[in-house]
Design an enzyme around this catalytic site. Structure first.
Site, PDB file in Angstrom:
ATOM      1  N   ASP A 292     -12.915  40.438  42.779  1.00  0.00           N
ATOM      2  CA  ASP A 292     -13.616  41.468  43.538  1.00  0.00           C
ATOM      3  C   ASP A 292     -14.183  40.815  44.788  1.00  0.00           C
ATOM      4  O   ASP A 292     -14.307  39.583  44.862  1.00  0.00           O
ATOM      5  CB  ASP A 292     -14.736  42.100  42.705  1.00  0.00           C
TER       6      ASP A 292
ATOM      7  N   ALA B 157     -12.026  60.809  37.955  1.00  0.00           N
ATOM      8  CA  ALA B 157     -12.662  59.942  36.967  1.00  0.00           C
ATOM      9  C   ALA B 157     -14.069  59.636  37.457  1.00  0.00           C
ATOM     10  O   ALA B 157     -14.253  59.078  38.532  1.00  0.00           O
ATOM     11  CB  ALA B 157     -11.863  58.653  36.784  1.00  0.00           C
TER      12      ALA B 157
ATOM     13  N   VAL C 259      -9.379  41.634  49.652  1.00  0.00           N
ATOM     14  CA  VAL C 259      -7.957  41.986  49.637  1.00  0.00           C
ATOM     15  C   VAL C 259      -7.402  42.235  51.026  1.00  0.00           C
ATOM     16  O   VAL C 259      -6.184  42.360  51.190  1.00  0.00           O
ATOM     17  CB  VAL C 259      -7.698  43.210  48.743  1.00  0.00           C
TER      18      VAL C 259
ATOM     19  N   TYR D 145      -7.213  58.829  53.116  1.00  0.00           N
ATOM     20  CA  TYR D 145      -7.095  58.390  51.725  1.00  0.00           C
ATOM     21  C   TYR D 145      -5.815  58.926  51.089  1.00  0.00           C
ATOM     22  O   TYR D 145      -5.095  58.192  50.392  1.00  0.00           O
ATOM     23  CB  TYR D 145      -8.326  58.868  50.952  1.00  0.00           C
TER      24      TYR D 145
END
Length: 264
Positions: free
Chosen positions: A52, A205, A81, A172
């Site tokens: 992370d 979620a 990342v 997105y």
């Protein structure tokens, strides 16, 4: 008549689906899908490395997994990342820890809400970089090791927004549609080397971070669209990812599996 909310099922009983497998999970800190799939992997017997960008939360996540899953504390690696150097560092640390990586879960992603006419280049570029380009970087870094081993699995986190439209989510949705297309193309290249690549596409979620960046009005509307009239638990999405990582899905590659109770 209002459809009643379906109850949350019991938490799954581990079945050793990833026993002895080496698993690397990106964006695994916090309380979202990444943490849930890392914990489920540990419960299913995996040797685990989690990464992370946020060092403190990453350490806390590793401690929680060890305590809650009753396993050895997973290895950790701080990784941005969006940095090729950091991605290569994660790959090297993973190979040093495990020798070979059996499963890579690409979970990193960034959302936000902005109408197209108000969206800046920076907003667009940041979401695409974290959500889609990072997937390319990770895949490029980890595939050679899997090719050399003649086996391996990648599981990517997409979204139903790769198929469906939602106001304020053009960046997105475009990124997640890209995740789906990239998954399919990468899977075709990797198949001849014995490597499988699939994706999961969750609808809704619920976790604390989502609640922070989404209005209650929007959340209520999203819940209303679900046939179960409740959001998924993050571990329910993680269950699908564990299935895709395991030998139970041995004939699946290039697939995007929807994890959704949304009606057509």
């Amino acid at each position: 008549m209002t459809t009643p909310t379906s109850p949350v099922p019991p938490y799954p009983t581990p079945r050793g689906l990833l026993a002895g497998k080496s698993v690397v999970v990106t964006a695994a800190a916090g309380t979202g899908i990444g943490f849930a799939v890392a914990k489920r992997a540990a419960e299913e017997g995996a040797r685990l490395l989690i990464s992370d960008f946020h060092e403190r939360r990453l350490g806390e996540a590793a401690d929680r997994i060890a305590a809650e899953a009753g396993v050895e504390r997973p290895a950790t690696f701080v990784c941005d990342v969006t940095s090729e150097e950091a991605v290569q560092g994660l790959r090297d640390a993973s190979l040093a820890a495990f020798g070979t990586v059996d499963v890579l879960v690409n979970n990193a992603g960034l959302g936000g809400e902005a109408d197209i006419v108000d969206m800046t280049d920076e907003q667009w570029g940041r979401v695409l970089d974290v959500t889609l380009t990072s997937l390319f970087r990770m895949t490029r870094a980890f595939l050679p090791g899997m090719y050399a081993a003649g086996s391996g699995v990648m599981v990517n986190n997409a979204s139903v927004l790769g198929w469906r439209a939602q106001k304020g989510q053009a960046h997105y949705a475009a990124a997640k549609a890209g995740v789906m297309a990239f998954t399919r193309c990468a899977a075709i290249e990797a198949a001849e080397h014995g490597v499988r690549i699939n994706a999961v596409a969750p609808s809704l979620a619920m976790h604390p971070f989502l609640a922070k960046v989404t209005t209650q009005e929007a959340l209520d509307l999203l819940v209303e669209r679900e046939a179960f009239r409740r959001p998924a638990e993050v571990w329910e999405v993680a269950n699908v990812m564990i299935f895709l990582a395991s030998e139970l899905s041995s004939y699946l590659t290039g697939e995007v599996v929807s994890c959704s109770s949304q009606r057509a």
